[in-house]
Design a protein around this motif. Sequence first.
Motif, PDB file in Angstrom:
ATOM      1  N   TYR A 122     -41.075 -29.740  27.435  1.00  0.00           N
ATOM      2  CA  TYR A 122     -40.416 -28.492  27.043  1.00  0.00           C
ATOM      3  C   TYR A 122     -41.370 -27.652  26.195  1.00  0.00           C
ATOM      4  O   TYR A 122     -41.415 -26.430  26.312  1.00  0.00           O
ATOM      5  CB  TYR A 122     -39.139 -28.795  26.253  1.00  0.00           C
ATOM      6  CG  TYR A 122     -38.433 -27.558  25.759  1.00  0.00           C
ATOM      7  CD1 TYR A 122     -37.677 -26.780  26.618  1.00  0.00           C
ATOM      8  CD2 TYR A 122     -38.551 -27.157  24.424  1.00  0.00           C
ATOM      9  CE1 TYR A 122     -37.041 -25.635  26.170  1.00  0.00           C
ATOM     10  CE2 TYR A 122     -37.912 -26.018  23.968  1.00  0.00           C
ATOM     11  CZ  TYR A 122     -37.151 -25.262  24.847  1.00  0.00           C
ATOM     12  OH  TYR A 122     -36.534 -24.130  24.395  1.00  0.00           O
ATOM     13  N   ASN A 136     -38.988 -24.360  29.317  1.00  0.00           N
ATOM     14  CA  ASN A 136     -37.929 -24.235  30.298  1.00  0.00           C
ATOM     15  C   ASN A 136     -36.942 -25.379  30.048  1.00  0.00           C
ATOM     16  O   ASN A 136     -37.336 -26.534  30.017  1.00  0.00           O
ATOM     17  CB  ASN A 136     -38.596 -24.355  31.674  1.00  0.00           C
ATOM     18  CG  ASN A 136     -37.606 -24.481  32.812  1.00  0.00           C
ATOM     19  OD1 ASN A 136     -36.400 -24.630  32.605  1.00  0.00           O
ATOM     20  ND2 ASN A 136     -38.130 -24.427  34.012  1.00  0.00           N
ATOM     21  N   GLU A 137     -35.656 -25.024  29.868  1.00  0.00           N
ATOM     22  CA  GLU A 137     -34.715 -26.087  29.498  1.00  0.00           C
ATOM     23  C   GLU A 137     -34.518 -27.140  30.566  1.00  0.00           C
ATOM     24  O   GLU A 137     -34.109 -28.259  30.273  1.00  0.00           O
ATOM     25  CB  GLU A 137     -33.358 -25.499  29.113  1.00  0.00           C
ATOM     26  CG  GLU A 137     -33.217 -25.481  27.614  1.00  0.00           C
ATOM     27  CD  GLU A 137     -31.784 -25.398  27.152  1.00  0.00           C
ATOM     28  OE1 GLU A 137     -31.469 -24.357  26.581  1.00  0.00           O
ATOM     29  OE2 GLU A 137     -31.001 -26.344  27.346  1.00  0.00           O
ATOM     30  N   ALA A 138     -34.800 -26.782  31.815  1.00  0.00           N
ATOM     31  CA  ALA A 138     -34.692 -27.797  32.868  1.00  0.00           C
ATOM     32  C   ALA A 138     -35.737 -28.889  32.650  1.00  0.00           C
ATOM     33  O   ALA A 138     -35.612 -29.986  33.190  1.00  0.00           O
ATOM     34  CB  ALA A 138     -34.860 -27.149  34.240  1.00  0.00           C
ATOM     35  N   ARG A 196     -32.135 -32.388  27.062  1.00  0.00           N
ATOM     36  CA  ARG A 196     -30.768 -31.933  27.284  1.00  0.00           C
ATOM     37  C   ARG A 196     -30.608 -31.386  28.705  1.00  0.00           C
ATOM     38  O   ARG A 196     -29.593 -31.619  29.364  1.00  0.00           O
ATOM     39  CB  ARG A 196     -30.409 -30.845  26.258  1.00  0.00           C
ATOM     40  CG  ARG A 196     -29.001 -30.339  26.409  1.00  0.00           C
ATOM     41  CD  ARG A 196     -28.593 -29.404  25.284  1.00  0.00           C
ATOM     42  NE  ARG A 196     -29.222 -28.090  25.358  1.00  0.00           N
ATOM     43  CZ  ARG A 196     -28.956 -27.090  24.510  1.00  0.00           C
ATOM     44  NH1 ARG A 196     -28.084 -27.258  23.540  1.00  0.00           N
ATOM     45  NH2 ARG A 196     -29.561 -25.932  24.638  1.00  0.00           N
ATOM     46  N   GLY A 197     -31.635 -30.669  29.176  1.00  0.00           N
ATOM     47  CA  GLY A 197     -31.579 -30.112  30.525  1.00  0.00           C
ATOM     48  C   GLY A 197     -31.563 -31.201  31.586  1.00  0.00           C
ATOM     49  O   GLY A 197     -30.830 -31.124  32.574  1.00  0.00           O
ATOM     50  N   LEU A 254     -28.895 -32.126  34.422  1.00  0.00           N
ATOM     51  CA  LEU A 254     -29.182 -32.304  35.853  1.00  0.00           C
ATOM     52  C   LEU A 254     -28.575 -33.611  36.356  1.00  0.00           C
ATOM     53  O   LEU A 254     -27.999 -33.658  37.438  1.00  0.00           O
ATOM     54  CB  LEU A 254     -30.695 -32.307  36.106  1.00  0.00           C
ATOM     55  CG  LEU A 254     -31.406 -30.965  35.952  1.00  0.00           C
ATOM     56  CD1 LEU A 254     -32.922 -31.140  36.098  1.00  0.00           C
ATOM     57  CD2 LEU A 254     -30.888 -29.960  36.979  1.00  0.00           C
ATOM     58  N   ALA A 305     -34.248 -29.936  41.207  1.00  0.00           N
ATOM     59  CA  ALA A 305     -33.761 -31.028  40.350  1.00  0.00           C
ATOM     60  C   ALA A 305     -34.747 -32.181  40.355  1.00  0.00           C
ATOM     61  O   ALA A 305     -35.091 -32.744  39.306  1.00  0.00           O
ATOM     62  CB  ALA A 305     -32.385 -31.497  40.837  1.00  0.00           C
ATOM     63  N   HIS A 356     -37.907 -31.312  38.197  1.00  0.00           N
ATOM     64  CA  HIS A 356     -37.765 -31.364  36.744  1.00  0.00           C
ATOM     65  C   HIS A 356     -37.550 -32.793  36.256  1.00  0.00           C
ATOM     66  O   HIS A 356     -38.020 -33.163  35.196  1.00  0.00           O
ATOM     67  CB  HIS A 356     -36.639 -30.442  36.285  1.00  0.00           C
ATOM     68  CG  HIS A 356     -36.922 -28.998  36.596  1.00  0.00           C
ATOM     69  ND1 HIS A 356     -37.983 -28.327  36.047  1.00  0.00           N
ATOM     70  CD2 HIS A 356     -36.324 -28.130  37.437  1.00  0.00           C
ATOM     71  CE1 HIS A 356     -38.009 -27.095  36.529  1.00  0.00           C
ATOM     72  NE2 HIS A 356     -37.013 -26.951  37.371  1.00  0.00           N
TER      73      HIS A 356
END
Lengths: 478, 430
Positions: free
Chosen positions: B31, B36-38, B42-43, B47, B63, B66
Motif C-alpha cells: 500500500y 491503492n486500497e486494493a 483491509r482491501g 476482496l 482480484a 491484488h
Amino acid sequence: MAADPLIAELLAIVGPEGVLSSPAELSVYASDGNPLWRALPRAVVLPREHGEVEQVMATLFRHGVPVVARGAGTGLSGGALPVPGGVIVGMNRMNRVLAIDPDNRRALVESGVINAQLSAAARAWGLEFAPDPSSQAACTVGGNVAENSGGAHCLKYGVTSQHILALEVVQADGRALWLGSPHRETPGLDLRGLFVGSEGTMGVCTRLWVRLIPLRASVETVLAMFDRVEDASEAVSGVIASGVLPAALEMMDQLAIAAVERGTHPVGFPADLGAVLLLEVDGGEEQCAEDTADILAQLQRRRPRAVVRADRPAQRELWWQNRKTAFGSMGRIAPAYYVQDGVIPRTALVDVLRRVTRVGEGAGLRIANVFHAGDGNLHPLILFDPRTPGSVERVLSAGTEVLAACVEAGGAISGEHGIGVEKREEMRFMFSEQDLALMDRVRLAMDPTGRMNPGKLLPTPGRCIDRPGLEAPAAPGS
Amino acid sequence: MTTRISLSPPARAQLDACVHCGFCLPACPTYRVLGNEADSPRGRIALVAGLLDGSVQSDDSAARLHLSRCLDCRTCESVCPSKVGYGRIIEDVRAQLGPGDLPRPLRWGLGALLRRPRRLELMRHPLRLAHRLGVLPAIVRRTLGPDAAALGAAVTLPPASARSLLPLSLTPARAPRGQVTLLLGCVMDLVFPRVNWATAAVLARAGFAVRTPRDQGCCGALHLHAGERARARELARSLIDSLGTEGPVVVNSAGCSSAMKGYGELLADDPAYAQRALRFAQGVRDLAEFLDPLPLSGWRRLDLRLTYADPCHLAHAQGIREAPRRLLARAGLDPLPLAEADACCGAAGVYNLVHPHIAGGILERKIESVRASGADTLVTANPGCHLQLKRGAVRHGWPGRVYHLAEVLAAAMGEAPPEALGGGSWPQIP
Ligand SMILES: Cc1cc2nc3c(=O)[nH]c(=O)nc-3n(C[C@H](O)[C@H](O)[C@H](O)COP(=O)(O)OP(=O)(O)OC[C@H]3O[C@@H](n4cnc5c(N)ncnc54)[C@H](O)[C@@H]3O)c2cc1C
Ligand code: SF4
Ligand code: SF4
C-alpha cells in the motif's frame, strides 16, 4: 477495456495505476471506517499531484459526474461512502510533507499525508501537529480537515480548525484557489474556516499550510482505576472543577477495557475494574508538578482502586497505544461495532451514562463506552453481529436513542466524527428548517451544481443511498 | 474457471474479527508503494469477503492480481488492534486460487526442486559452472527477467553445503548442557551454508550438542505462501519424521521457524500426525529466541558499525524483535537505530521475481534508510532477506556488508568458517 469514455479520459491523465474500474477493485472502496453503509462507485481515481486533480475534476465536471473525495477511509459517519454513479478521488498518493518552516512553526503538506507521519517529520525540528485523533496512525490530514477532527490532546490544544492556516482547494469545475493565508489572519469572510468541517462538500483540498506546535517540555501521565464508573465520572468533574486544564482526560469502561486488554497493547488492567481514567498534564516543569499534585488529590477523593504515574516514556506510550486502539480492538469481543459520537455537558456524564446502559438493555445489545471525558465527548460502541437478522436496524435505532439523550441533556450529535450520511436526519434534532436552509445555500455557493459529496452532511428530501443491508445498485457504466 | 472460495473455520474467524478500522493501511508495504486500497490488508480482506459471498468471482483478474501482490509479510498483523490473523486468511485463499501468475520456470522450480530439496544440492555444481562460464545470467535473464539476473549477480554459490561438512552430531568442548537439532533449510544451505555452519558453531559454544540429520528436507514455507498447501503438508510430515519430536529444533531462517511453529494447525486434521505435529511445533525455536536467555561468553571485539533489519517473519509473525538486538549488544555491537527497521524489504520468497516493480520500490526505501543509519554492516536473520538486501546494496550502491545474525555472533566468538563454504567477507577481528 476502457469502453467507458470517462475512464479512458481519466486514464490519459493519471495513467493505468491511477484508475480503478473493475468490480472487484470498486468493492474495496464500498465503505469507509463504518461498514454499515456500502455503495459502489463508478470509478476510483488516484492522482499524484495537484495538477492532476485539476484535470481530473474538470473532466468529471464535463461529464456531470458526482465526486467523493477520500483520504484513508477511516471516517466513521460514511463521509467517504461512494455515491452511486459517482467517482472517488483518493488522495493517498499525494502524501508528501513539502516543506517545514520551523522558524514560523508551520508546514506545507499534501492533503493525503498521514497525520502521524506529519508529526514524525516535524519532530525532527522539535515540533508536532497537535490534532491527534486515535486513528492518527492511518488517517490523512485532508480527512482531519474535512471532519474537523479532534483527539485526546485537543482538550487543551483545540481541534483541527485551530491548526490550519491555509487550504488549496480544487472546486467541482476544476478551478483551484487558496482559502486563508499561510502568514496571518486574513480580513473578509473566513472561507478557510468554512471549508474545515465541510466533509468534502465544497471541493477537494490538495495542499495546505498547517500550524505546528513545539514539543511539550514536561509531561506527566496518570492512570486511575475505579471500581465504579460513577466514581470515575465524579473524578472527571472534580479535576475540571479544580481549575486544572489537563492536556488530555480519557475514560474507558469495563467492556472497553475487556477489548483493549485482548488487543495489541494490553496494559494489564484487572478484569473487574469499573472504569479507568487516563490523564495527562504538560507545560513548564513547575506548572506540571503543581497540576499533577492537584489532580492526584482530586482522584484520591473519589475512592480509586489504584492511581499510577508513568515513570518512563515507554510506559506512557503503552498507555496511549492501549487507549488509541480501543475502537479497533472491538473485533476481539464482537464481530462488529457501531460507534456513536455524542457531546454532553460534563456535569451530565453520570446521568447520560445510565441512559446509555438502559438503551443497551432495552435493545438487548452490549455497549462499551470510550470517551474524551474532558470535553464531554461520548463514544458508546454498540456491539453486534451483522449476520443476526434485524440486528442492524436495532443497532441504528439504539444509536439514535443515545443521540437523543445527549441532545436532551443539553449536548450535541457529533463531537468529531462528522455527520456524513449517518447523522443527516439527526441534524434536525439540533437545527431548525431555517438553519438548514441557510447551510444549504452556503454549500451551493461553494459548489453551485451540487456535485461534491451529494447526500452527505445535510438532510435531503428522499434518500439516494440505501440503508445497510441493501447494497446500492451498481452504477451505470460499471 | 470460477471456483467458489471458502475459508476453514480458523481462517473465517480471523476474517470476522476485522472491524474495517484501516489502521493496517500505512503499515502495509504494498500500500505504501502503490497507494491503492486494493493493495492494502483491509482491501484484500474485502476482496476475500467478496470471493466468499460470490460478489467477486475467483477468475476476476483484478482480484487475483491484488491478492497475489501481497508479500505475506504479516506487518498488518503486528499493528491490527483486533489482532486479525491475516496470514491465515491469505494462505487459505491462495491454496484455492492456486499459484496464479508465477512464471513457469519458477513454478517448475518450486514444484520439482523444493519437493525434493536434495535435488537443489545436485544443482550446485552445474549452477556454479554455468555461472563461471557466464551462461547462467543470460539464461536467467531470458527465463525470469532482469531482476532475477541481478539477484544472481549479487551472490555466487559457494562450492559446498554445510550439510556435507558438518558432522552428524557436533559436540561442544565441555560436557554438553543439552542437545538441539538444527534445521539446515533448502535455500539457506544452498546459498548461505556458512550461516548454517556459524549457527552450529555458536550453539556448540553455548554448550549444546548439535544434531544435523542428513535426510531432512524443506519445511514447506515457500509452498505455503505460494498457496501449495497440500505440498506443504507433505513436506511438514517428512520433516517431522526426520527431525523427530524430542526436543528443541533450532532454526536460523525466520520464514522456516514461523512456518514450523504452525505445523500443529497445518496438520490438525491428519489423525496420524496431529499429535506429533503439535509436539514438534512446540519445540521449534528461532535461533535468536533460543540463544537470548542463555549465558554466552568469550566475546572478542569486532570493529563494526552495524544495524539490524527485522525479518518480517521474525518480528511480525513471531513477535521476536528484541532478542536479536540484545544478542548483538551482548557481543558489544549495539545496533545503530534504523528507521522503519521492521518494514519489509520486498524479498518475500519469490515475490521479487514475480512483482519486480513493487519489490524494487520497497527495496529502495529500505536501502535508503540503511544508508541514513550510518552503519557499515547490516544484520538480518533470514536467507530471503539476506539475498534481497545484498541485491539492494549492489543495485543502490550501498557499500556496506550484509550478514546473518549467526555469522556476526560466531565471528564475535572468534570462530572462522572453512574455506569450502565460500571465501569472501567474514566479520574480522581487528
Ligand atoms: C479506530 C478509529 C478511531 C478514530 N478516532 C477518532 C478520534 O479520536 N477523533 C476523531 O476526530 N476521529 C476519529 N476517527 C474518525 C476518523 O479517523 C477521522 O474522521 C479522520 O479525520 C478521517 O480521515 P480520513 O483520511 O480517513 O478521511 P476519510 O474517511 O477518507 O474521509 C472523511 C471525509 O473527509 C472527506 N475528505 C477526505 N479527504 C479530503 C480532501 N483532501 N478534500 C476534501 N475532503 C476530503 C471525505 O469526502 C469524507 O467526507 C476514528 C476512526 C477510527 C476508525
Ligand atoms: S487493522 Fe485489523 S481490524 Fe483494522 S482494518 Fe486492518 S485488519 Fe481490519
Ligand atoms: S501481509 Fe504484508 S503485504 Fe500482505 S497485506 Fe499484510 S502488510 Fe500487506
